[in-house]
Scaffold this active site. Structure first.
Site, PDB file in Angstrom:
ATOM      1  CB  THR A  22       1.833  -0.843   3.725  1.00 41.29           C
ATOM      2  OG1 THR A  22       2.550  -1.536   2.747  1.00 41.29           O
ATOM      3  CG2 THR A  22       4.009  -0.813   4.149  1.00 41.29           C
ATOM      4  N   GLY A  23       1.018  -3.514   4.296  1.00 41.17           N
ATOM      5  CA  GLY A  23       0.868  -5.007   5.090  1.00 41.17           C
ATOM      6  C   GLY A  23      -0.338  -5.762   4.929  1.00 41.17           C
ATOM      7  NE  ARG A  74      -8.441  -7.926   2.401  1.00 40.41           N
ATOM      8  CZ  ARG A  74      -7.564  -6.960   2.197  1.00 40.41           C
ATOM      9  NH1 ARG A  74      -7.679  -5.660   1.874  1.00 40.41           N
ATOM     10  NH2 ARG A  74      -6.663  -7.082   3.399  1.00 40.41           N
ATOM     11  CB  VAL A  75     -12.592  -3.343   3.074  1.00 35.07           C
ATOM     12  CG1 VAL A  75     -12.358  -2.558   3.766  1.00 35.07           C
ATOM     13  CG2 VAL A  75     -13.337  -3.193   2.196  1.00 35.07           C
ATOM     14  CG  ASP A 105      -4.144  -1.366   6.369  1.00 35.10           C
ATOM     15  OD1 ASP A 105      -4.227  -2.307   5.902  1.00 35.10           O
ATOM     16  OD2 ASP A 105      -3.202  -0.720   6.416  1.00 35.10           O
ATOM     17  CB  THR A 117      -0.687   0.065   0.970  1.00 36.57           C
ATOM     18  OG1 THR A 117      -1.622  -0.846   1.458  1.00 36.57           O
ATOM     19  CG2 THR A 117      -1.390   1.656   0.990  1.00 36.57           C
TER      20      THR A 117
END
Ligand code: GLY
Length: 317
Positions: A201-202, A178-179, A181, A150
């Protein structure tokens, strides 16, 4: 005084470009974050953000993006939006609304249409090749692919305003709807101009469990340095998940404080970020984890040259 930090090497050119404008006071933090992220969304060779982002299991590109203003805590987010060129611009526009500032799917697309945002088919030919290759590799079952990057930015401008913003295509081969963070306030992003900002990010499912961006800003508010705050929050989440769930996904964060100092933390070996400020031009840093301690160093020219070559290499099925 100004500073900007962005996740991953992909932030480099965009941060270089907006830094010049921040320096000359041509733009403030809002515009810097939105311009920088839009540039990354437009670059077709980054396969986890904007155009060229990898699709879900139905071969549809669904994008998440968010923006937060640290002066008044206003924020906007779009989730699972399709066919709009710059989700970050839509999220920014939504941040100007007190209510209805988070919109998903069709609702986000209706808002983007009404407000004249540019439409675009976000599925690139390269993304189709990646998708088809993945389908071939996964003969029996389509599973989400856990590696993804991200883009997140935190910006401090010359008026002491701090903002945080994100954009992502999320997990490759994710379920429709799907969402992660990145569009969830406090998890993928948080900003408070009196304290600082953080972005993550991750693996969204794990980052959300620690509300990690809010946690980092809270620790700074309690007096920890920005680097201490990043390390404490990330190690705590990593260790708790290992203890309670016996597994943890990729977690990486970057942050700035109200004086423009930066911090970072990760639980992986290949995280990178870009930082620029009134004191130093944009540089790429490589981050490593050793015995629960984060270390970072400047990327070599060789590493930098190799990066784009690899991203832009010819793809064949
Ligand atoms: N961190 C991006 C996502 O999980 O969607």
């Amino acid at each position: 005084m100004w500073a900007i930090i962005g996740t991953w090497r992909m932030s480099y050119e965009a941060i270089q470009n907006v830094s010049k404008k921040l320096k000359n006071n041509e733009i403030g933090a809002d515009e810097a974050a939105v311009l920088a992220i839009a540039e990354i969304e437009d670059f077709p060779y980054f396969k986890s953000v904007g155009y060229g982002g990898l699709p879900n299991e139905e071969m549809v590109v669904e994008l998440d993006a968010a923006f937060m203003n640290g002066n008044d805590y206003s924020f906007g987010a779009v989730m699972a939006i399709k066919d709009y060129k710059n989700p970050i611009k839509v999220a920014y526009e939504l941040s100007k609304q007190y209510t209805n500032c988070v919109l998903v799917g069709e609702g986000a697309e209706k808002f983007a249409h009404k407000n004249g945002f540019e439409r675009k088919n976000m599925l690139s030919d390269r993304a189709i090749i990646h998708y088809k290759k993945r389908v071939k590799e996964m003969e029996t079952e389509l599973k989400p692919y856990i590696g993804h990057d991200t883009v997140g930015m935190c910006v401090l401008d010359n008026n002491q305003k701090i903002v945080s913003a994100t954009s992502t295509s999320g997990l490759f081969m994710k379920k429709s709807g799907r969402v992660g963070d990145s569009a969830i306030i406090g998890s993928g992003f948080y900003a408070d101009s009196e304290v600082g900002a953080c972005t993550a990010t991750g693996l969204g499912e794990d980052l959300m469990k620690g509300c990690i961006s809010y946690e980092v800003v809270s620790l700074m508010r309690q007096g920890k340095t920005v680097q201490e705050s990043c390390e404490i929050a990330l190690n705590k989440l990593n260790d708790k998940l290992l203890e309670k769930a016996k597994k943890v996904g990729d977690l990486s964060i970057v942050a700035i404080d109200k004086n423009g100092n930066f911090g970072c933390a990760t639980n992986i070996d290949n995280f990178s970020f870009v930082y620029a400020s009134d004191k130093e031009e944009a540089k790429v840093y490589l981050v490593e984890k050793e015995n629960n301690k984060t270390t970072f160093k400047l990327a070599s020219q060789e590493w930098l040259d190799d990066y784009l070559k690899t991203r832009m290499a010819k793809l064949e099925l």
